[in-house]
Design an enzyme around this catalytic site. Structure first.
Site, PDB file in Angstrom:
ATOM      1  N   MET A 193     -12.008   3.716  -4.259  1.00  0.00           N
ATOM      2  CA  MET A 193     -12.235   2.576  -3.367  1.00  0.00           C
ATOM      3  C   MET A 193     -10.925   1.947  -2.895  1.00  0.00           C
ATOM      4  O   MET A 193     -10.704   0.746  -3.042  1.00  0.00           O
ATOM      5  CB  MET A 193     -13.117   1.544  -4.075  1.00  0.00           C
ATOM      6  N   ASP A 244     -13.359   6.570   6.901  1.00  0.00           N
ATOM      7  CA  ASP A 244     -14.712   7.122   6.877  1.00  0.00           C
ATOM      8  C   ASP A 244     -15.065   7.881   8.161  1.00  0.00           C
ATOM      9  O   ASP A 244     -16.205   7.819   8.654  1.00  0.00           O
ATOM     10  CB  ASP A 244     -15.749   6.015   6.585  1.00  0.00           C
ATOM     11  N   ARG A 303       0.836  -1.207   0.000  1.00  0.00           N
ATOM     12  CA  ARG A 303       0.000   0.000   0.000  1.00  0.00           C
ATOM     13  C   ARG A 303       0.863   1.246   0.000  1.00  0.00           C
ATOM     14  O   ARG A 303       0.533   2.252  -0.636  1.00  0.00           O
ATOM     15  CB  ARG A 303      -0.849   0.019   1.277  1.00  0.00           C
ATOM     16  N   HIS A 333     -19.004   9.702   1.272  1.00  0.00           N
ATOM     17  CA  HIS A 333     -19.308   8.333   1.703  1.00  0.00           C
ATOM     18  C   HIS A 333     -20.827   8.156   1.667  1.00  0.00           C
ATOM     19  O   HIS A 333     -21.563   9.031   2.132  1.00  0.00           O
ATOM     20  CB  HIS A 333     -18.769   8.105   3.114  1.00  0.00           C
TER      21      HIS A 333
HETATM   22  C1  GAR Z   1     -20.718   6.908  -4.555  1.00  0.00           C
HETATM   23  O1  GAR Z   1     -21.952   6.467  -4.047  1.00  0.00           O
HETATM   24  C2  GAR Z   1     -19.766   7.230  -3.427  1.00  0.00           C
HETATM   25  O2  GAR Z   1     -20.398   7.788  -2.310  1.00  0.00           O
HETATM   26  C3  GAR Z   1     -19.232   5.863  -3.102  1.00  0.00           C
HETATM   27  O3  GAR Z   1     -19.039   5.245  -4.348  1.00  0.00           O
HETATM   28  C4  GAR Z   1     -19.993   5.758  -5.280  1.00  0.00           C
HETATM   29  C5  GAR Z   1     -19.229   6.261  -6.479  1.00  0.00           C
HETATM   30  O4  GAR Z   1     -20.095   6.624  -7.521  1.00  0.00           O
HETATM   31  N1  GAR Z   1     -18.024   5.949  -2.352  1.00  0.00           N
HETATM   32  C6  GAR Z   1     -17.652   5.049  -1.458  1.00  0.00           C
HETATM   33  O5  GAR Z   1     -18.300   4.056  -1.209  1.00  0.00           O
HETATM   34  C7  GAR Z   1     -16.331   5.347  -0.769  1.00  0.00           C
HETATM   35  N2  GAR Z   1     -16.196   4.571   0.418  1.00  0.00           N
HETATM   36  P1  GAR Z   1     -19.550   7.481  -8.747  1.00  0.00           P
HETATM   37  O6  GAR Z   1     -18.281   6.778  -9.230  1.00  0.00           O
HETATM   38  O7  GAR Z   1     -20.642   7.394  -9.767  1.00  0.00           O
HETATM   39  O8  GAR Z   1     -19.269   8.873  -8.272  1.00  0.00           O
END
Ligand code: GAR
Length: 199
Positions: A98, A153, A69, A117
């Site tokens: 992610m 988070d 990482r 989040h």
């Molecule tokens: C969104 O819902 C965001 O909140 C979530 O991933 C999705 C991305 O959508 N983020 C997480 O879960 C981070 N822990 P997008 O690529 O269409 O913006």
């Protein structure tokens, strides 16, 4: 001019919402900021295509190419830092990125690293937030924009949107309703953050 670098892993709809707002002439004049690059840890991320269609500079730093990482985060930091404006470090916006970030990475961008989040933090940090909200019988779900700190988070909350859970909701229908609100609060939270910056 304040530069904004957006990190994505997937569809990039939040990224697109932020870019749309940042390209509004009034927004641009008011906040003196622009999105300069979109970086993904996945070459297949659909958001990369969207970003390229918008004429944005994109880059891929594939986490699978690194043993640790720490190594991945160091390469990611290099890719980000080349977009700093002279004397003005970029704002780094996680938009569906992610990856768990190392403490060194978070420390490097302290105070200028934002995340969205898909839950009403501090409820449901981590993954599968919508299913967990449904399983818990929540009547409301939502999304949170926050400053990133060392704890996953967590961190000071900048904005939240609340959406009702509707009978018959699945994780997918709830996610869609929340996502629509994400597109509203994330650009607004970034604008508010920029408005608070000195100079
Ligand atoms: C969104 O819902 C965001 O909140 C979530 O991933 C999705 C991305 O959508 N983020 C997480 O879960 C981070 N822990 P997008 O690529 O269409 O913006």
């Amino acid at each position: 001019m304040k530069n904004i670098v957006i990190l994505i892993s997937g569809g990039g709809s939040n990224m697109a919402a932020i870019v749309r707002q940042a390209r509004d002439a009034r927004w641009h004049a008011r906040y003196g900021a622009q999105v300069v690059a979109v970086i993904s840890n996945r070459a297949q991320a659909a958001g990369l295509l969207l970003a390229r269609q918008q004429g944005l500079t994109t880059a891929v730093v594939d986490h699978r190419g690194f043993d640790t990482r720490e190594d991945f985060d160091a390469a990611l930091a290099q890719a980000i830092d080349r977009h700093d404006a002279p004397g003005q470090p970029a704002l780094v916006v996680l938009a569906g990125f992610m990856r768990i970030l190392t403490p060194a990475f978070v420390a490097r961008y302290a105070g200028r690293l934002l995340n969205i989040h898909p839950s009403l933090l501090p409820a449901f940090p981590g993954l599968h937030t919508h299913q967990r909200a449904l399983d818990a019988g929540c009547r409301f779900a939502g999304a949170t924009v926050h400053q990133v700190t060392g704890e996953l988070d967590h961190g000071p909350i900048l904005a939240q949107a609340v959406v009702p859970v509707i009978p018959g909701d699945t994780a997918d229908t709830l996610a869609q309703r929340v996502l629509t609100q994400e597109h509203r609060i994330y650009p607004a939270a970034i604008a508010a953050w920029l408005a608070q910056q000195p100079g």
